[in-house]
Design a protein around this motif. Structure first.
Motif, PDB file in Angstrom:
ATOM      1  N   GLY A  37      46.141 -55.520 -11.416  1.00 41.80           N
ATOM      2  CA  GLY A  37      45.448 -54.269 -11.973  1.00 41.80           C
ATOM      3  C   GLY A  37      44.078 -54.300 -12.053  1.00 41.80           C
ATOM      4  N   ALA A  38      43.199 -54.049 -13.032  1.00 43.58           N
ATOM      5  CA  ALA A  38      41.862 -53.476 -12.718  1.00 43.58           C
ATOM      6  C   ALA A  38      40.870 -54.723 -12.568  1.00 43.58           C
ATOM      7  N   VAL A  39      41.085 -55.422 -11.491  1.00 43.48           N
ATOM      8  CA  VAL A  39      40.191 -56.530 -11.481  1.00 43.48           C
ATOM      9  C   VAL A  39      39.784 -56.273  -9.839  1.00 43.48           C
ATOM     10  N   ALA A  40      38.597 -56.796  -9.655  1.00 43.33           N
ATOM     11  CA  ALA A  40      37.608 -56.955  -8.171  1.00 43.33           C
ATOM     12  C   ALA A  40      38.835 -57.522  -7.334  1.00 43.33           C
TER      13      ALA A  40
ATOM     14  N   LEU B 145      39.771 -66.396 -16.279  1.00 43.18           N
ATOM     15  CA  LEU B 145      40.748 -65.626 -15.196  1.00 43.18           C
ATOM     16  C   LEU B 145      40.028 -64.580 -14.598  1.00 43.18           C
ATOM     17  N   ILE B 146      39.574 -63.405 -15.452  1.00 42.46           N
ATOM     18  CA  ILE B 146      38.970 -62.151 -15.143  1.00 42.46           C
ATOM     19  C   ILE B 146      37.660 -62.478 -14.214  1.00 42.46           C
ATOM     20  N   LYS B 147      36.814 -63.528 -14.785  1.00 44.79           N
ATOM     21  CA  LYS B 147      35.564 -63.741 -14.091  1.00 44.79           C
ATOM     22  C   LYS B 147      36.022 -64.320 -12.736  1.00 44.79           C
TER      23      LYS B 147
ATOM     24  N   GLY C 140      35.651 -60.286 -11.950  1.00 43.13           N
ATOM     25  CA  GLY C 140      35.409 -59.140 -12.738  1.00 43.13           C
ATOM     26  C   GLY C 140      36.296 -58.098 -12.806  1.00 43.13           C
ATOM     27  N   GLU C 141      36.204 -57.482 -14.050  1.00 41.17           N
ATOM     28  CA  GLU C 141      36.933 -56.240 -14.052  1.00 41.17           C
ATOM     29  C   GLU C 141      36.392 -55.120 -13.541  1.00 41.17           C
ATOM     30  N   SER C 142      37.109 -53.977 -13.255  1.00 38.79           N
ATOM     31  CA  SER C 142      36.667 -52.897 -12.182  1.00 38.79           C
ATOM     32  C   SER C 142      36.398 -51.948 -13.364  1.00 38.79           C
ATOM     33  N   ASP C 143      35.598 -50.828 -13.065  1.00 42.04           N
ATOM     34  CA  ASP C 143      34.985 -49.832 -13.910  1.00 42.04           C
ATOM     35  C   ASP C 143      35.960 -49.268 -14.592  1.00 42.04           C
ATOM     36  N   MET C 144      37.016 -48.943 -14.376  1.00 48.29           N
ATOM     37  CA  MET C 144      38.241 -48.275 -14.793  1.00 48.29           C
ATOM     38  C   MET C 144      39.070 -49.325 -15.864  1.00 48.29           C
ATOM     39  N   ALA C 145      38.755 -50.501 -15.930  1.00 47.97           N
ATOM     40  CA  ALA C 145      39.417 -51.479 -16.424  1.00 47.97           C
ATOM     41  C   ALA C 145      39.552 -51.230 -18.206  1.00 47.97           C
TER      42      ALA C 145
ATOM     43  N   ILE D  24      48.811 -62.029 -15.667  1.00 47.65           N
ATOM     44  CA  ILE D  24      47.848 -61.363 -16.864  1.00 47.65           C
ATOM     45  C   ILE D  24      47.756 -59.876 -15.945  1.00 47.65           C
ATOM     46  N   VAL D  25      48.277 -58.802 -16.772  1.00 55.65           N
ATOM     47  CA  VAL D  25      47.882 -57.402 -16.238  1.00 55.65           C
ATOM     48  C   VAL D  25      46.728 -56.543 -17.051  1.00 55.65           C
ATOM     49  N   VAL D  26      45.680 -56.321 -16.044  1.00 56.34           N
ATOM     50  CA  VAL D  26      44.504 -55.817 -16.794  1.00 56.34           C
ATOM     51  C   VAL D  26      44.761 -54.416 -16.606  1.00 56.34           C
TER      52      VAL D  26
END
Length: 164
Positions: free
Chosen positions: A44-47, A63-65, A69-74, A91-93
């Motif tokens: 999903g919305a991660v880098a 995990l996101i880190k 990191g998360e994208s702007d649209m996360a 995990i789906v962001v």
């Protein structure tokens, strides 16, 4: 006396065998030891979506880190960032809508992983929802309370995140 001599041979053999084995047998703990690391996938919305190796006990935030990191649209509102990641977990962001609002998850079509992004929904509850909708597709959001384990309180916490 002869019976003692007859018994001495096998007893001596047994004694020598035990002496030779001393130090070679190491007691084993029967406890299951948790591995030091686990692998989990993030989408999903991660880098950088992908499979990552984490320390056992790492959180979704860790995990996101690690995924850059998360994208702007996360949209992190459906995730519990302090939840511990399990081995093999996906995990789906989610992404925000174009207007910046959070998208709702369809309880009639969402995958197990998507359902697990809802607050208070783990793997077992996601499977219950999927099993229920296979037999009885949801016609209104309140039908979700027909699933065993989802009462009024849990439904109230979910209703802002779900759609048909």
């Amino acid at each position: 006396m002869k019976s003692i001599q007859k018994a001495a041979g096998p007893l001596l053999f047994l004694f020598l065998g035990l002496v030779c084995m001393a130090g070679r047998v190491t007691p084993m703990s029967l406890e299951r030891i948790a591995p030091d690391t686990i692998q989990a996938e993030i989408k999903g919305a991660v880098a950088s979506p992908g499979v990552y190796t984490l320390k056992n006990g790492a959180t979704i935030q860790d995990l996101i880190k690690q995924a850059g990191g998360e994208s702007d649209m996360a949209d992190l509102s459906a995730l519990s960032l302090l939840e511990e990641v399990q081995a093999g977990q996906v995990i789906v962001v989610g992404k925000k809508n174009m207007d910046g609002s959070s998208p709702r998850i369809s309880i009639n079509t969402a995958s197990k992983e998507e359902l697990m992004n809802l607050p208070g929904i783990g793997p077992a509850m996601a499977e219950k929802i999927i099993a229920y909708r296979t037999e009885h597709p949801f016609e209104k959001l309140e039908d979700l309370m027909e699933v065993a384990g989802i009462g009024e309180k849990k439904f109230a916490a979910l209703q802002d995140f779900i759609a048909l």
